[in-house]
Design an enzyme around this catalytic site. Structure first.
Site, mmCIF file in Angstrom:
data_model
loop_
_atom_site.group_PDB
_atom_site.id
_atom_site.type_symbol
_atom_site.label_atom_id
_atom_site.label_comp_id
_atom_site.label_asym_id
_atom_site.label_seq_id
_atom_site.Cartn_x
_atom_site.Cartn_y
_atom_site.Cartn_z
ATOM 1 N N CYS A 134 -2.559 9.039 2.647
ATOM 2 C CA CYS A 134 -2.090 8.470 1.381
ATOM 3 C C CYS A 134 -3.090 8.726 0.261
ATOM 4 O O CYS A 134 -2.704 9.006 -0.866
ATOM 5 C CB CYS A 134 -1.782 6.985 1.531
ATOM 6 S SG CYS A 134 -3.133 5.997 2.157
ATOM 7 N N GLU A 142 0.879 -1.164 0.000
ATOM 8 C CA GLU A 142 0.000 0.000 0.000
ATOM 9 C C GLU A 142 0.913 1.208 0.000
ATOM 10 O O GLU A 142 1.408 1.627 1.044
ATOM 11 C CB GLU A 142 -0.904 -0.003 1.234
ATOM 12 C CG GLU A 142 -1.975 -1.066 1.226
ATOM 13 C CD GLU A 142 -2.820 -1.023 -0.020
ATOM 14 O OE1 GLU A 142 -3.136 0.085 -0.490
ATOM 15 O OE2 GLU A 142 -3.139 -2.099 -0.556
HETATM 16 P P1 NDP Z 1 8.647 4.624 5.101
HETATM 17 O O1 NDP Z 1 8.154 4.073 3.848
HETATM 18 O O2 NDP Z 1 10.124 4.708 5.285
HETATM 19 O O3 NDP Z 1 8.092 3.814 6.375
HETATM 20 C C1 NDP Z 1 6.997 2.947 6.381
HETATM 21 C C2 NDP Z 1 7.266 1.755 7.303
HETATM 22 O O4 NDP Z 1 8.366 0.979 6.809
HETATM 23 C C3 NDP Z 1 7.680 2.162 8.714
HETATM 24 O O5 NDP Z 1 7.165 1.234 9.660
HETATM 25 C C4 NDP Z 1 9.185 2.054 8.650
HETATM 26 O O6 NDP Z 1 9.776 1.926 9.902
HETATM 27 C C5 NDP Z 1 9.347 0.806 7.825
HETATM 28 N N1 NDP Z 1 10.659 0.634 7.199
HETATM 29 C C6 NDP Z 1 11.630 1.568 6.952
HETATM 30 N N2 NDP Z 1 12.665 0.984 6.307
HETATM 31 C C7 NDP Z 1 12.372 -0.329 6.150
HETATM 32 C C8 NDP Z 1 13.059 -1.441 5.547
HETATM 33 N N3 NDP Z 1 14.227 -1.306 4.981
HETATM 34 N N4 NDP Z 1 12.432 -2.635 5.554
HETATM 35 C C9 NDP Z 1 11.208 -2.798 6.096
HETATM 36 N N5 NDP Z 1 10.529 -1.780 6.692
HETATM 37 C C10 NDP Z 1 11.095 -0.568 6.710
HETATM 38 O O7 NDP Z 1 7.970 6.031 5.298
HETATM 39 P P2 NDP Z 1 8.554 7.333 5.997
HETATM 40 O O8 NDP Z 1 8.075 7.328 7.384
HETATM 41 O O9 NDP Z 1 10.021 7.483 5.776
HETATM 42 O O10 NDP Z 1 7.821 8.475 5.153
HETATM 43 C C11 NDP Z 1 8.384 8.926 3.945
HETATM 44 C C12 NDP Z 1 7.325 9.232 2.924
HETATM 45 O O11 NDP Z 1 6.522 8.072 2.702
HETATM 46 C C13 NDP Z 1 6.328 10.290 3.354
HETATM 47 O O12 NDP Z 1 6.799 11.559 3.048
HETATM 48 C C14 NDP Z 1 5.114 9.925 2.559
HETATM 49 O O13 NDP Z 1 5.226 10.512 1.296
HETATM 50 C C15 NDP Z 1 5.205 8.420 2.412
HETATM 51 N N6 NDP Z 1 4.318 7.670 3.354
HETATM 52 C C16 NDP Z 1 3.186 7.119 2.855
HETATM 53 C C17 NDP Z 1 2.328 6.466 3.705
HETATM 54 C C18 NDP Z 1 1.058 5.860 3.201
HETATM 55 O O14 NDP Z 1 0.092 5.780 3.930
HETATM 56 N N7 NDP Z 1 1.015 5.369 1.986
HETATM 57 C C19 NDP Z 1 2.590 6.355 5.138
HETATM 58 C C20 NDP Z 1 3.843 6.915 5.554
HETATM 59 C C21 NDP Z 1 4.647 7.562 4.675
HETATM 60 P P3 NDP Z 1 10.198 3.251 10.715
HETATM 61 O O15 NDP Z 1 9.050 4.216 10.663
HETATM 62 O O16 NDP Z 1 10.412 2.744 12.054
HETATM 63 O O17 NDP Z 1 11.403 3.800 10.012
#
Ligand code: NDP
Length: 456
Positions: free
Chosen positions: A244, A210
């Protein structure tokens, strides 16, 4: 053994117990968890508000929506996934054919911080209802909300740890992806999704993504402009724009463009807290890029963004190649561009690498529905925004950088299942071709029938 490995091990044995229960037995336990969440909505929404910075009422709305989905998943899993007969067709008329969707085992859910209950539960609830155990890795920005959900499960359904949380940063998510779970459900950015998919590729672990969105709203000249402006403001500025499937771009037919901008601008008020320390810089970079390329800041501008808060920004006539148009902003900013006609609005909406959802405003609902069908998105709302989010029987997911696979609805239940096809022979076939000592005369007859059936 690391903590993640130990948790997945425990989930394996819990999955055997949980997967062995009947749909009815699982339903009563899922509904007990649901009641626990519903009775403690005040406590949970206060925690969400504390961790994300969103108003508690918004957090409560998120929990209400999540509970609605949980209720649907619990009540519909048996009907959608349970064993049922399917037609066996002419070739296998001597067989009874049945189809059943069985649990995969243990699902690793990696969740985001923007809706730390609604979004991950879109996977967790459906995965559990499909008979799987779940290991949930919440975002490092919302760990206590994630732990609360797992503790609520343990309180409502004591015994086997069917839902557990593992806490930590991205490295814990990476470890969970690598741990040998039977499927990963990831919500977050496309950049992280690519890393998760690369890890999944090494172990052939299936994945549902997603991702984010750059959702467009299309406003036709005949639209109710007040309703469209209100919806754009809610979809664009609500939750500090960190949704999102929120609105990020608005394409308005030129004849009503000035009036729409005026009405939207009047609604663009209120400073909001951003959830993560990284997000304001991303939002500022997008606004600066739009303005430096000739976009007009109608409300606010780069100065609307501090280190932790952002006030709404309305940007007009922004070049389509600005990162404010091409990348997910995840802040309370709206790019509002004029279009010559609906055809141009459709073309620009579809020009995005994302394809999560869209909204269309027009008094001609038949035409609006026709527009929806031309959009390269997983969902669309007519004369509303995010209408689909509260309909549990509808699947949710995107195309392109918005991801693949579906959560919610019957598709969401099947996403966390393996289809098992079983045939049972009732009597020997009158024309038996499935044998080594096949009779050539029987083959001749079968070929004649084949030509008659398919070759005419
Ligand atoms: P990420 O995609 O980095 O994080 C989403 C999840 O993935 C978090 O639980 C994160 O952990 C985890 N994660 C990070 N690195 C890894 C890895 N290598 N392997 C597996 N899991 C991992 O989102 P960000 O928080 O960095 O946000 C960045 C951008 O993403 C935002 O600016 C926005 O544009 C988008 N975003 C979109 C969302 C949606 O609902 N579609 C939700 C959040 C963000 P942790 O947070 O602990 O680093």
């Amino acid at each position: 053994m690391t903590e993640v490995q130990a948790t997945v091990e425990k989930a394996r044995s819990a999955a055997r117990w949980w997967g062995g229960l009947s749909h009815n037995e699982r339903r009563s336990r899922l509904l007990a968890w649901k009641r626990h969440i519903a009775r403690h909505i005040g406590e949970l929404s206060a925690l969400i508000a504390e961790e994300t910075g969103k108003p508690q009422d918004d957090a409560a709305l998120e929990v209400m929506l999540a509970v609605e989905h949980l209720d649907w998943a619990a009540r519909h899993a048996g009907k959608v996934l349970g064993r049922h007969k399917v037609p066996s067709g002419m070739l296998a008329a001597n067989h009874v054919a049945t189809l059943e969707y069985l649990p995969l085992g243990v699902i690793g859910v990696i969740g985001p911080w923007n809706y730390p209950v609604y979004t991950p539960l879109g996977s967790v609830s459906y995965a559990l209802a499909a008979g799987n155990a779940v290991v949930f890795k919440p975002s490092e920005h919302t760990p206590r909300t994630g732990a609360w959900l797992a503790d609520a499960w343990a309180a409502a359904v004591p015994g086997e740890p069917v839902l557990q949380a593992v806490l930590g940063d991205g490295s814990v998510g990476a470890e969970l992806t690598w741990s040998g779970v039977d499927k990963v459900a990831f919500t977050g950015s496309a950049a992280t999704a690519r890393k998760v998919m690369a890890t999944c590729a090494e172990t052939l672990t299936p994945l549902v993504v997603e991702g984010g969105g750059k959702d467009a709203m299309i406003v036709a000249a005949d639209a109710d402009l007040d309703a469209a402006a209100r919806a754009a403001a809610f979809g664009g500025f609500g939750n500090a724009g960190q949704t999102c499937a929120g609105v990020e771009r608005v394409y308005v037919e030129r004849s009503v463009y000035p009036e729409f901008l005026l009405r939207l601008s009047a609604l663009a008020v209120g400073e909001q807290t951003m959830t993560t320390p990284e997000q304001p810089a991303i939002v500022r970079a997008h606004v600066e890029d739009a303005v430096s390329r000739g976009g007009r800041a109608v409300v606010g501008g780069p100065s609307s963004i501090t280190d932790s808060t952002v006030a709404p920004v309305v940007l007009a006539e922004v070049p389509e190649d600005s990162i404010a148009v091409t990348e997910e902003t995840f802040g309370p900013t709206l790019v509002v561009n004029p279009v010559d006609d609906i055809g141009e609005a459709i073309r620009l909406t579809n020009a995005s690498k994302y394809g999560l959802a869209a909204s269309i405003f027009s008094k001609d609902s038949h035409r609006a529905t026709g527009i929806a069908r031309k959009l390269r998105t997983g969902a669309a709302s007519v004369n509303a925004v995010l209408g689909f989010a509260g309909v549990p029987s509808l699947p949710f997911g995107g195309v392109g950088d918005s991801g693949f696979g579906r959560i919610h609805g019957a598709d969401g239940l099947r996403e966390f299942s393996r289809a098992q096809a079983v045939t049972r022979q009732r009597f020997a076939a009158p024309m038996d071709l499935m044998r080594l000592d096949r009779d050539p005369k029987v083959m001749q007859r079968a070929l004649k029938l084949f030509h008659f059936r398919h070759g005419r």
